[in-house]
Write a protein that holds these residues in place. Structure first.
Motif, PDB file in Angstrom:
ATOM      1  N   UNK A   1       1.043  -1.368  -0.079  1.00 39.49           N
ATOM      2  CA  UNK A   1       0.005  -0.320  -0.097  1.00 39.49           C
ATOM      3  C   UNK A   1       1.146   1.257  -0.088  1.00 39.49           C
ATOM      4  N   UNK A   2       0.859   1.759  -0.520  1.00 42.53           N
ATOM      5  CA  UNK A   2       1.035   4.031  -0.254  1.00 42.53           C
ATOM      6  C   UNK A   2      -0.252   4.530  -0.094  1.00 42.53           C
ATOM      7  N   UNK A   3       0.205   5.736   1.024  1.00 42.66           N
ATOM      8  CA  UNK A   3      -0.827   5.958   2.205  1.00 42.66           C
ATOM      9  C   UNK A   3      -0.284   7.422   1.902  1.00 42.66           C
ATOM     10  N   UNK A   4      -1.619   8.485   1.609  1.00 39.60           N
ATOM     11  CA  UNK A   4      -2.112   9.721   1.733  1.00 39.60           C
ATOM     12  C   UNK A   4      -1.427  10.238   3.092  1.00 39.60           C
ATOM     13  N   UNK A   5       0.319  11.132   3.440  1.00 46.08           N
ATOM     14  CA  UNK A   5       0.068  11.270   4.179  1.00 46.08           C
ATOM     15  C   UNK A   5      -0.493  12.563   4.880  1.00 46.08           C
ATOM     16  N   UNK A   6      -1.304  13.030   4.207  1.00 44.76           N
ATOM     17  CA  UNK A   6      -2.066  13.908   4.902  1.00 44.76           C
ATOM     18  C   UNK A   6      -3.854  13.096   5.555  1.00 44.76           C
TER      19      UNK A   6
ATOM     20  N   UNK B   1       7.185   8.854  -0.626  1.00 47.74           N
ATOM     21  CA  UNK B   1       8.772   8.100   0.178  1.00 47.74           C
ATOM     22  C   UNK B   1       8.786   6.863   0.668  1.00 47.74           C
ATOM     23  N   UNK B   2       9.832   6.222  -0.653  1.00 45.85           N
ATOM     24  CA  UNK B   2       9.622   4.273  -0.085  1.00 45.85           C
ATOM     25  C   UNK B   2      10.717   3.739   1.106  1.00 45.85           C
ATOM     26  N   UNK B   3      10.657   2.838   1.800  1.00 38.48           N
ATOM     27  CA  UNK B   3      11.727   1.970   2.540  1.00 38.48           C
ATOM     28  C   UNK B   3      10.736   2.792   4.140  1.00 38.48           C
ATOM     29  N   UNK B   4      10.207   3.473   4.283  1.00 35.96           N
ATOM     30  CA  UNK B   4       9.399   3.914   5.765  1.00 35.96           C
ATOM     31  C   UNK B   4       9.594   2.657   6.589  1.00 35.96           C
ATOM     32  N   UNK B   5      10.028   2.863   7.514  1.00 36.74           N
ATOM     33  CA  UNK B   5       9.570   1.703   8.419  1.00 36.74           C
ATOM     34  C   UNK B   5       9.767   2.289   9.819  1.00 36.74           C
ATOM     35  N   UNK B   6      10.037   3.265  10.285  1.00 40.91           N
ATOM     36  CA  UNK B   6       9.929   4.038  11.303  1.00 40.91           C
ATOM     37  C   UNK B   6       9.426   5.484  12.170  1.00 40.91           C
ATOM     38  N   UNK B   7       8.079   5.309  12.903  1.00 41.56           N
ATOM     39  CA  UNK B   7       7.996   7.144  12.970  1.00 41.56           C
ATOM     40  C   UNK B   7       8.539   7.793  13.024  1.00 41.56           C
TER      41      UNK B   7
ATOM     42  N   UNK C   1       6.013   1.223   3.145  1.00 40.84           N
ATOM     43  CA  UNK C   1       7.068   1.152   3.733  1.00 40.84           C
ATOM     44  C   UNK C   1       6.348  -0.027   4.847  1.00 40.84           C
ATOM     45  N   UNK C   2       7.257  -0.777   5.198  1.00 46.32           N
ATOM     46  CA  UNK C   2       6.826  -1.353   6.188  1.00 46.32           C
ATOM     47  C   UNK C   2       6.158  -0.927   7.215  1.00 46.32           C
ATOM     48  N   UNK C   3       6.440   0.179   7.568  1.00 44.07           N
ATOM     49  CA  UNK C   3       5.338   0.369   8.743  1.00 44.07           C
ATOM     50  C   UNK C   3       4.174   0.645   8.362  1.00 44.07           C
ATOM     51  N   UNK C   4       3.917   0.417   7.451  1.00 42.34           N
ATOM     52  CA  UNK C   4       2.463   0.244   7.589  1.00 42.34           C
ATOM     53  C   UNK C   4       2.281  -1.374   6.947  1.00 42.34           C
TER      54      UNK C   4
ATOM     55  N   UNK D   1      -7.098  -1.971   8.045  1.00 39.23           N
ATOM     56  CA  UNK D   1      -6.564  -0.570   8.210  1.00 39.23           C
ATOM     57  C   UNK D   1      -6.750   0.658   9.488  1.00 39.23           C
ATOM     58  N   UNK D   2      -6.226   1.015  10.133  1.00 37.61           N
ATOM     59  CA  UNK D   2      -5.942   1.984  10.414  1.00 37.61           C
ATOM     60  C   UNK D   2      -5.104   2.613  11.109  1.00 37.61           C
ATOM     61  N   UNK D   3      -5.343   4.545  11.379  1.00 37.83           N
ATOM     62  CA  UNK D   3      -4.500   5.421  12.039  1.00 37.83           C
ATOM     63  C   UNK D   3      -3.924   5.098  12.592  1.00 37.83           C
TER      64      UNK D   3
END
Length: 717
Positions: free
Chosen positions: A475-480, A665-671, A687-690, A706-708
C-alpha cells in the motif's frame, strides 16, 4: 667407238655393221634418258606441268594429286588460268598467271589456287618458257606451300600477340639470363628491352620472398619444367608489385634446356582488393583491432604454438563497466570514440608477442603468449585496469569507465578453444560480481555456478508457461489523510523447488534473455485484472506497475494495446500508474519519450522510481512527463533530525513540488521517518511501517483492518 657426227666424216672407212651398231647404241641411250625423265616426273615431290595457250599439255602425278584431277580432265576442261582464286589473288599473281598461260617469259611467284573441286591451295610457282615444236610452251614447277603459309600465319599471329598482349612475356636461358621480352614486360616493370638483355631476371626481386621460396620454385622447374604462382617483384621506380607468373621450358633435342618462357600479369590491384576484403572480414572497422573471426584464428594458432613449444598462454576476456551509460548519456558517436581509445590503450598495455582483439560491443580479448610465470599475466591485467580507468577526453565531453577482466590459462583450464572462451567469460562475470574494475582467474567452481544460472534461466521459461508468477501488493498512504490511495504491484516467482524468489534474483535473467517483454505484459494484464476486482476501494485507487527499461529497448511496450486493454476492462485510465527508473531517462531515444507522452496524454500517470540513486538531473525531469518521484529507501532508511539524508529528502520534496510533481517516500519503517517526511511536505508514504508486500487476498484483508497509526504526524489529522 666413234660418234655419229664423226662417222659422217669417215663414212667410207666405216663398215655397215659398225654403223648399225652405233645407231642402235644411240637409240638405246635416248630411250634410257626418256625413261629416266619419265621416272623422275612421276616420282617428283613437285607438281610439273606443260602449259601452252592456257591449256595443260602435261601434268605429272603429283600435280594431279594436288588438283585432285586426272591428267585427261586437266587437258580437256581445266584452263591453267582458272586455278587462280580471283577474290583472294594478289595483282602480281594475276599478271604472272597470264604470263604462264601464254608462255611469255620465265616467272617465279606465289599464288592461291582453287582446285576444280573447290580445295584451296597456296602454291609456289616457277615457270620456264621453252621451245615447243614450232611454237613455245611453259614448263611449270608447282610446290604446295599451304602448310608453310599456315605456319607463317601462325607465326604472324603469335608475333602480333607477343607484341600487343597485355601480359608480359620474357624469355631467358637456362640460368635465367634475359634473351628477349615483349613490350608488356617493359610496361609492367618499367625496364626497356635493352636494359634487361643479358641480365639475370632476379634483378626484379623485391625481397618479400624468402630464399626457400625460390629454392622450391627452381626445384619444380628442374623436375617438371613448369611453375606457376604469385610473386612480389619491384619495378624500375622501386615500387613493389604483384604478378601472377607461369614459367614453361623449351627443350633442346638432347633434353637440355633451350629457353625458359615466363608469362605474367600485374595483379597488384587484385591483391589490394583481396587484402581489403580480407581485412574487412578479419578486422574491426571501428578500432582496427582483429575481430571475432580473426581472434578465433589467432586463438587456434596460439594453441598450436603452445603445443609445439610446450609453453602455456593466458586468455583475458575484458568487458567495459557502465559503458552503456556513456552511450545513453553522451550518445553513440561519443561511445564509438571511447571504444577507439580503449583499443589504443589496450595495445599499450601488452607486449609485441601478445594479441588484442575486439569481439564486438564493449568486449575485448587479449592473448598473452609464452606465460612461464603468472606474475606476467597479473602485471598486464593491472596495467589494463589502471590505463582504462583514466579519464577519456572525447571532444568536449569527459567520460570515466572501468573494466572487468576474466583470465583463463591454456592448457591448465581447458584444451578446447570454445571452453577457453567460456572460462574467461565466466571469470569476467565473477569480476563484475565482486564489484567491477578488477580481474579474476577462472576456477572450476565458476563452471558450476554458470550451469546453475543456465538452469535458472530454463526454469524462468517454464515459469511463464506454468503460471508460476504472482503479484504482491504494497500500500501507498496519503500522508495528509492516512488513506490508502495506491498500491504498487510487485512480481514474485513461486518456484516449485526454491520457493518464493524475489525479483532481484530473476529480473536480470529475464532482461538478458528477452523474457522481460512477456513477463512485463503478464504483470500489466494481471494488475489490470486486479484493478477491476478492487473497484470497491474507490474511483481514485491506483495500481502502480513497474516497467523495465529493457521492455522499452525491446519494443515490448505497445501503448495502443495497453490503453485498449484498460478500456476493455472498463477502467479509467487513471487506475494504472507506470513506474520507470532513472536509467530509462538516460536514453535519448525519441521513441521512449513518445510512448511516455502517449500514456500521460491518455491519463496514465508516470512515476519515477528510485529517485536520487542514479544520474538525477533537472533536465530529465523537465524533458519527460513525470507525475510522481519516489525517493529511494536508501535516503529514507537513515533519515534523522538534522541528518544529511533529511536535508536531501527535504530538497527533493521542495524541488518536485516546484516542478509540479508529487512525492512518494519508499522504505518507511519507523515513526520518526514518517514524522520528518510529513513535516517536509511529502505527499505519500510506502514501507513496512504500514504493510510489507502481500498477495492480493491478504492485501484486501489488510485494507479492511487498516487504521491510522497513533503517531503525532497522523493523530493530528
Amino acid at each position: 667407238m666413234k660418234n655419229l657426227d664423226s662417222c659422217s666424216d669417215d663414212y667410207s672407212t666405216t663398215t655397215l655393221e659398225e654403223l648399225v651398231g652405233l645407231l642402235r647404241h644411240q637409240a638405246s641411250a635416248q630411250s634410257g634418258l626418256e625413261h629416266m625423265m619419265s621416272k623422275l616426273l612421276s616420282t617428283a615431290l613437285l607438281g610439273v606441268a606443260v602449259v601452252q595457250n592456257d591449256q595443260f599439255l602435261f601434268a605429272n602425278p603429283m600435280l594431279q594429286q594436288m588438283l585432285d584431277s586426272a591428267e585427261g580432265v586437266l587437258r580437256q576442261s581445266v584452263p591453267f588460268s582458272s586455278l587462280r582464286l580471283l577474290p583472294y589473288a594478289l595483282p602480281s599473281c594475276a599478271g604472272n598467271t597470264e604470263k604462264v598461260a601464254t608462255s611469255q617469259i620465265d616467272v617465279h611467284y606465289e599464288c592461291r589456287w582453287q582446285t576444280p573441286k573447290g580445295k584451296l591451295l597456296d602454291v609456289d610457282i616457277y615457270a620456264v618458257v621453252v621451245p615447243w615444236g614450232e611454237s613455245k610452251a611453259t614448263i611449270v614447277l608447282v610446290n604446295d606451300i599451304s602448310v608453310r603459309k599456315q605456319y607463317e600465319a601462325s607465326a604472324r599471329l603469335a608475333g602480333l600477340v607477343y607484341e600487343t598482349t597485355s601480359e608480359a612475356i620474357v624469355v631467358t636461358d637456362e640460368d635465367g639470363v634475359v634473351v628477349d621480352a615483349n613490350p608488356a614486360f617493359s610496361a609492367i616493370t618499367g625496364y626497356t628491352l635493352e636494359e634487361v638483355l643479358g641480365q639475370r631476371l632476379n634483378m626484379l626481386a623485391s625481397g618479400k620472398q624468402s630464399p626457400q621460396f625460390y629454392q622450391k620454385m627452381w626445384a619444380e622447374l628442374a623436375e617438371s619444367g613448369q611453375w606457376q604462382g604469385d610473386i612480389w617483384n619491384r619495378r624500375k621506380n622501386g615500387e613493389e608489385y604483384a604478378e601472377r607468373l607461369h614459367i614453361s621450358t623449351s627443350w633442346n633435342p638432347d633434353g637440355s634446356v633451350y629457353r625458359r618462357i615466363g608469362v605474367f600479369s600485374d595483379i597488384t590491384s587484385h591483391k589490394k582488393r583481396e587484402a581489403l576484403v580480407w581485412r574487412q572480414a578479419n578486422y574491426d572497422h571501428l578500432t582496427n583491432l582483429p575481430n571475432r573471426q580473426r581472434f578465433h584464428g589467432r586463438l587456434h594458432e596460439a594453441m598450436q604454438q603452445s603445443i609445439q613449444k610446450g609453453s602455456p598462454f593466458a586468455l583475458i576476456f575484458l568487458d567495459l563497466d557502465m559503458f552503456k551509460d556513456v552511450n545513453d548519456t553522451l550518445g553513440h558517436n561519443v561511445g564509438d570514440e571511447l571504444l577507439k581509445e580503449v583499443g589504443r590503450r589496450l595495445q599499450t598495455c601488452v607486449r609485441d608477442s601478445d594479441a588484442v582483439a575486439r569481439l564486438g560491443g564493449d568486449e575485448f580479448t587479449v592473448i598473452v603468449s609464452g606465460v612461464e610465470d603468472l606474475s606476467v599475466v597479473e602485471r598486464i591485467c593491472q596495467q589494463i585496469l589502471g590505463t582504462l580507468a583514466k579519464p577519456y577526453k572525447l571532444g568536449e565531453e569527459v567520460a570515466m569507465i572501468s573494466a572487468s577482466l576474466g583470465v583463463t590459462m591454456y592448457p591448465a583450464d581447458a584444451n578446447d578453444a570454445g571452453e577457453l572462451l567460456k572460462n574467461a567469460d565466466m571469470a569476467m562475470y565473477a569480476a563484475k560480481e565482486c564489484g567491477r574494475n578488477q580481474y579474476c582467474f577462472f576456477l572450476p567452481a565458476m563452471r558450476e555456478a554458470v550451469q546453475a544460472r543456465v538452469q535458472f534461466s530454463r526454469d524462468l521459461h517454464i515459469a511463464l508457461a506454468e503460471n508460476q508468477f504472482r503479484l504482491y501488493y504494497q500500500p501507498i498512504i496519503d500522508v495528509q489523510t492516512g488513506k490508502v490511495c495506491k498500491a504498487e504491484a510487485l512480481i514474485r516467482w513461486l518456484h516449485p523447488e526454491l520457493g518464493l524468489v524475489p525479483p532481484s534474483e530473476f529480473i536480470p535473467f529475464a532482461e538478458d534473455s528477452g523474457l522481460i517483454v512477456e513477463i512485463g505484459n503478464w504483470v500489466f494484464n494481471a494488475a489490470v485484472d486486479q484493478a477491476v476486482k478492487w473497484r470497491s476501494f474507490g474511483k481514485d485507487f491506483q495500481i502502480s506497475v513497474n516497467v523495465s527499461p529493457a521492455q522499452f529497448y525491446a519494443n515490448g511496450v505497445n501503448p495502443k494495446d495497453w490503453l485498449q486493454r484498460i478500456e476493455d476492462a472498463g477502467l479509467d485510465m487513471s487506475s494504472i500508474v507506470i513506474e520507470i527508473t532513472e536509467r530509462l531517462l538516460l536514453d535519448t531515444n525519441a521513441n521512449v519519450t513518445k510512448i511516455l507522452r502517449v500514456f500521460r496524454d491518455a491519463g496514465i500517470a508516470i512515476a519515477l522510481d528510485d529517485f536520487g540513486t542514479g544520474f538525477s538531473s533537472l533536465t530529465y525531469l523537465k524533458r519527460y512527463p513525470i507525475n510522481f518521484i519516489k525517493i529511494d529507501q536508501s535516503f529514507v532508511r537513515n533519515i534523522e533530525p538534522g541528518s544529511e539524508d533529511q536535508a536531501l529528502c527535504d530538497a527533493m520534496i521542495v524541488m518536485a513540488h516546484k516542478l509540479g510533481m508529487e512525492v512518494i517516500a519508499e522504505g518507511v519503517s519507523a515513526e520518526v521517518q514518517l514524522s520528518l517526511l510529513q513535516d517536509a511536505g511529502c505527499d505519500y508514504l510506502q514501507g513496512f511501517l504500514f504493510c510489507p508486500p502481500v498477495p492480493a487476498e491478504q492485501f484486501q484483508t489488510w485494507m479492511q483492518n487498516w487504521r491510522y497509526p497513533e503517531t503525532p504526524a497522523l493523530s493530528n489529522k
